[in-house]
Enzyme design. Sequence first.
Site, short mmCIF file in Angstrom:
data_model
loop_
_atom_site.label_atom_id
_atom_site.label_comp_id
_atom_site.label_asym_id
_atom_site.label_seq_id
_atom_site.Cartn_x
_atom_site.Cartn_y
_atom_site.Cartn_z
N ARG A 162 0.90 -1.21 0.08
CA ARG A 162 -0.08 -0.14 0.08
C ARG A 162 0.88 1.23 0.03
O ARG A 162 0.43 2.23 -0.52
CB ARG A 162 -1.04 0.04 1.22
CG ARG A 162 -1.96 1.08 1.26
CD ARG A 162 -2.95 0.70 2.36
NE ARG A 162 -3.58 1.90 2.96
CZ ARG A 162 -4.86 2.50 2.25
NH1 ARG A 162 -5.26 1.75 1.48
NH2 ARG A 162 -5.30 3.56 2.67
N ILE B 90 -7.06 8.01 -1.60
CA ILE B 90 -7.12 6.27 -1.78
C ILE B 90 -7.98 5.90 -0.18
O ILE B 90 -7.80 6.47 0.73
CB ILE B 90 -5.87 5.83 -1.47
CG1 ILE B 90 -5.53 4.26 -1.30
CG2 ILE B 90 -4.84 6.33 -0.21
CD1 ILE B 90 -4.06 3.92 -1.35
N SER B 91 -8.95 4.75 -0.55
CA SER B 91 -9.80 4.38 0.65
C SER B 91 -9.19 3.78 1.77
O SER B 91 -7.97 3.29 1.65
CB SER B 91 -10.83 3.47 0.07
OG SER B 91 -11.28 3.92 -1.19
N GLN B 92 -9.87 3.96 2.79
CA GLN B 92 -9.28 3.16 4.19
C GLN B 92 -9.16 1.70 3.61
O GLN B 92 -9.94 1.12 3.08
CB GLN B 92 -10.48 3.34 4.97
CG GLN B 92 -10.23 2.81 6.53
CD GLN B 92 -11.66 3.00 7.28
OE1 GLN B 92 -12.75 3.30 6.62
NE2 GLN B 92 -11.52 2.80 8.45
N PRO B 93 -8.29 1.26 4.28
CA PRO B 93 -8.02 -0.28 3.92
C PRO B 93 -9.13 -1.22 4.30
O PRO B 93 -9.38 -1.89 3.65
CB PRO B 93 -6.85 -0.76 5.03
CG PRO B 93 -6.09 0.78 5.14
CD PRO B 93 -7.03 1.72 5.22
#
Length: 239
Positions: free
Chosen positions: A62, A88-91
């Site tokens: 990431r 970028i989205s939260q994991p």
Amino acid sequence: MAKAYLPKAALILFSVGVGFLLVAGSDDDPFLGDRREMVRRQIEARGIKDQKVLGALLHVPRHRFVATELLQLAYQDSPLPIGYGQTISQPYIVALMTGLLEVKPEHRILEVGTGSGYQAAILAELVKEVYSIEIIPALGESAQKRLSELGYQNITTRIGDGYFGWPEKAPFDGIIVTAAATDIPPPLLEQLKPTGHMVIPVGNPDQTQLLKLVTKNPDGPPTVRTVENVRFVPLRRSS
Ligand code: SAH
């Protein structure tokens, strides 16, 4: 007689080899520990047990998808800016949406909103082909470059308005929309295979949206299930 010594020698050589690999491994990827923690604390702890999804999150670096200034924040429990007002989205959200798609190795998946390319990379670990559309040319181009540097050969990207999908590559086994839409785009539903899933945040772009799992029925309207409250950047329109 020599036989008695062989296993011992082999064992020593094997241990040295493993030791070397462990050291080399951690040198190669200084963020592996952070990634393990991310998977354990943010994803497994929230109830995601799908080993394939967990494996993909453990494998994809990431930190390679964020700017150098944000490197140390790459594995934190939140979305991060990627420029041009996008994120970028939260994991956890990436893991959740990936799991909802119920992907299989032979699947071809469409993503709307390439952004950094991270979600596309996660999917590419799990399926045959990923098609991803990005409306902001600079983001789409840098994601494409990053994904090929990382060696992904099963991701095809293009610049365009993903609301209209990618008719030339349709139908898709699954569709993931990573920006908030005000409705379920009819062209996307059209390009989904019967029984296929679409995961999409729907609602007011300025507020919290509802993550929807849409399942296309061979006959009749799709089944729509609300999964969770989410917050995404808006799905833009080209016109
Ligand atoms: N999936 C991304 C996160 C994307 S953020 C990742 O893993 O990093 C949402 C992205 O959708 C932004 O990059 C935004 O520019 C893009 N987007 C917004 N509207 C779009 C549209 N109509 N078509 C394609 N991409 C769009």
